[in-house]
Design a protein around this motif. Sequence first.
Motif, mmCIF file in Angstrom:
data_model
loop_
_atom_site.group_PDB
_atom_site.id
_atom_site.type_symbol
_atom_site.label_atom_id
_atom_site.label_comp_id
_atom_site.label_asym_id
_atom_site.label_seq_id
_atom_site.Cartn_x
_atom_site.Cartn_y
_atom_site.Cartn_z
ATOM 1 N N PRO A 277 158.579 -35.488 91.715
ATOM 2 C CA PRO A 277 157.910 -35.310 93.124
ATOM 3 C C PRO A 277 158.442 -33.986 93.506
ATOM 4 C CG PRO A 277 157.930 -37.954 92.542
ATOM 5 C CD PRO A 277 158.743 -37.010 91.335
ATOM 6 N N GLY A 278 159.607 -33.962 93.681
ATOM 7 C CA GLY A 278 160.230 -32.748 94.235
ATOM 8 C C GLY A 278 159.617 -31.445 93.537
ATOM 9 N N ALA A 279 159.547 -31.399 92.213
ATOM 10 C CA ALA A 279 159.103 -30.052 91.938
ATOM 11 C C ALA A 279 157.533 -29.917 92.070
ATOM 12 C CB ALA A 279 159.304 -30.333 90.300
ATOM 13 N N VAL A 280 156.748 -31.203 92.067
ATOM 14 C CA VAL A 280 155.399 -30.881 92.597
ATOM 15 C C VAL A 280 155.334 -30.327 94.001
ATOM 16 C CG1 VAL A 280 153.383 -32.370 93.255
ATOM 17 C CG2 VAL A 280 154.576 -32.899 91.048
ATOM 18 N N ALA A 281 156.188 -31.060 94.632
ATOM 19 C CA ALA A 281 156.101 -30.518 95.986
ATOM 20 C C ALA A 281 156.615 -28.889 96.353
ATOM 21 C CB ALA A 281 157.236 -31.056 97.048
ATOM 22 N N ASP A 282 157.505 -28.486 95.389
ATOM 23 C CA ASP A 282 158.045 -26.969 95.335
ATOM 24 C C ASP A 282 156.906 -26.126 94.845
ATOM 25 O OD1 ASP A 282 160.217 -27.678 96.509
ATOM 26 O OD2 ASP A 282 161.337 -27.806 94.459
ATOM 27 N N TYR A 283 155.979 -26.608 93.902
ATOM 28 C CA TYR A 283 155.095 -25.990 93.247
ATOM 29 C C TYR A 283 153.736 -25.960 94.127
ATOM 30 C CZ TYR A 283 150.672 -25.323 90.268
ATOM 31 O OH TYR A 283 149.625 -24.885 90.047
ATOM 32 N N LEU A 284 153.579 -26.822 95.165
ATOM 33 C CA LEU A 284 152.482 -26.693 95.982
ATOM 34 C C LEU A 284 152.622 -26.182 97.334
ATOM 35 C CD1 LEU A 284 150.888 -30.258 95.305
ATOM 36 C CD2 LEU A 284 149.920 -28.114 94.501
ATOM 37 N N ALA A 285 153.759 -26.322 97.765
ATOM 38 C CA ALA A 285 154.084 -25.965 99.173
ATOM 39 C C ALA A 285 153.849 -24.347 99.739
ATOM 40 C CB ALA A 285 155.544 -25.936 99.436
ATOM 41 N N PRO A 286 153.943 -23.590 98.764
ATOM 42 C CA PRO A 286 153.609 -21.894 99.135
ATOM 43 C C PRO A 286 152.138 -21.846 99.074
ATOM 44 C CG PRO A 286 154.559 -21.883 97.078
ATOM 45 C CD PRO A 286 154.571 -23.515 97.337
ATOM 46 N N VAL A 287 151.198 -22.624 98.432
ATOM 47 C CA VAL A 287 149.822 -22.344 98.123
ATOM 48 C C VAL A 287 148.816 -22.326 99.418
ATOM 49 C CG1 VAL A 287 147.837 -23.256 96.960
ATOM 50 C CG2 VAL A 287 149.871 -23.375 95.791
ATOM 51 N N PRO A 288 148.161 -21.406 99.667
ATOM 52 C CA PRO A 288 147.367 -21.283 100.507
ATOM 53 C C PRO A 288 146.406 -22.363 100.884
ATOM 54 C CG PRO A 288 147.184 -19.151 99.283
ATOM 55 C CD PRO A 288 148.008 -19.992 98.797
ATOM 56 N N GLY A 289 146.291 -22.862 102.076
ATOM 57 C CA GLY A 289 145.543 -24.188 102.273
ATOM 58 C C GLY A 289 146.774 -25.358 102.564
ATOM 59 N N ALA B 188 150.510 -24.477 102.382
ATOM 60 C CA ALA B 188 151.451 -23.813 103.469
ATOM 61 C C ALA B 188 151.056 -23.911 104.765
ATOM 62 C CB ALA B 188 151.594 -22.699 103.119
ATOM 63 N N GLY B 189 152.006 -24.303 105.682
ATOM 64 C CA GLY B 189 151.734 -24.479 107.055
ATOM 65 C C GLY B 189 150.947 -25.841 107.561
ATOM 66 N N HIS B 190 150.676 -26.563 106.560
ATOM 67 C CA HIS B 190 149.863 -27.923 106.899
ATOM 68 C C HIS B 190 150.683 -29.025 106.415
ATOM 69 C CE1 HIS B 190 146.004 -25.864 108.254
ATOM 70 N NE2 HIS B 190 146.296 -24.921 107.169
ATOM 71 N N TYR B 191 151.242 -28.796 105.255
ATOM 72 C CA TYR B 191 152.079 -29.938 104.731
ATOM 73 C C TYR B 191 153.607 -29.391 104.513
ATOM 74 C CZ TYR B 191 148.003 -32.711 103.065
ATOM 75 O OH TYR B 191 146.902 -33.248 102.914
ATOM 76 N N GLY B 192 154.422 -30.339 105.032
ATOM 77 C CA GLY B 192 155.790 -29.746 104.906
ATOM 78 C C GLY B 192 156.267 -30.356 103.432
#
Length: 215
Positions: free
Chosen positions: A180-192, A194-198
Motif C-alpha cells: 500500500p505504501g508503494a502504491v501511494a508513492d507511485y500514485l501521489a505525484p500523478v496529475p489528478g 497530486a493536490g487532491h489525495y494525501g
Amino acid sequence: MSARTTAELVWYAAYGSNLHWPRFRCYLAGGRPPGSDRVHRPCADPRPPRASAPATLPYPLRFAGTSPTWGGGIAFVDVGRRGAETRVRLYLVTMEQFATVVAAEGHRPSVRLPARAAAAPAAYRVAAGAYGVVVRCGQRHGRPVMTVTGPPAGAPTTPPRPAYLRMIAAGLARTHGLSPGAVADYLAPVPGIAGHYGRDELVAVAEERSPAPAR
C-alpha cells in the motif's frame, strides 16, 4: 476484421482498472466487473489471455475527464511526453480481442483497427472522445505492445474516485507486488491525484482493495 487480423497476437498494455485481472476478464468473458454496475457482453473470442506479465511504458500517467462508469477522472497515458514511467500489466490477446477492449473502454459498440498492428502508425485515432487513440509502444518477444489512450480534447485534469483507485491499487499489488505504501508513492505525484489525495489517504485506499484470485 479479416481472419489474418483476428489471428494476430498482440500485447495489450493495461494501466488503469484493467490492471486488475477480475475486472479485465469481463471484457473477454462477459459479466459485471467488481465495483461496477456495467454488464459486458462476451467477446466473440472469450478465451483468456495466452499470457500476462508486468511491464512499464515510457509515458507519464494522468487522470482527466469524467468516467461514465466510476465518476471522477479517468486514467490515461500521455504519449506526447516522456520522463516518467507508467506501470502496466501486459495481456497477450488477439487483435480481435484488443479491438473489443478498445471499443469497451470508449463505450462504443465496435471500432475498426488496421489490418496489421505491426504495420500501423505508432499512434492513430480510431474514434473521437475518450480512449480513441491506439498506440503501438514497441515489442515484447516479437509481438507488438499496444495500448489505448486519449482524453477528449480539452478535458481538464480531474481527480479519480476512491473506488476507481482501489481497483487500480489492486492491480498494482497483484501485478507488480506493490505494498500500500508503494502504491501511494507511485500514485501521489500523478496529475489528478497530486493536490487532491494525501499519501495517507492513498495508503488507506490501497489497503481497502478487494482480494482477488491470483492469475
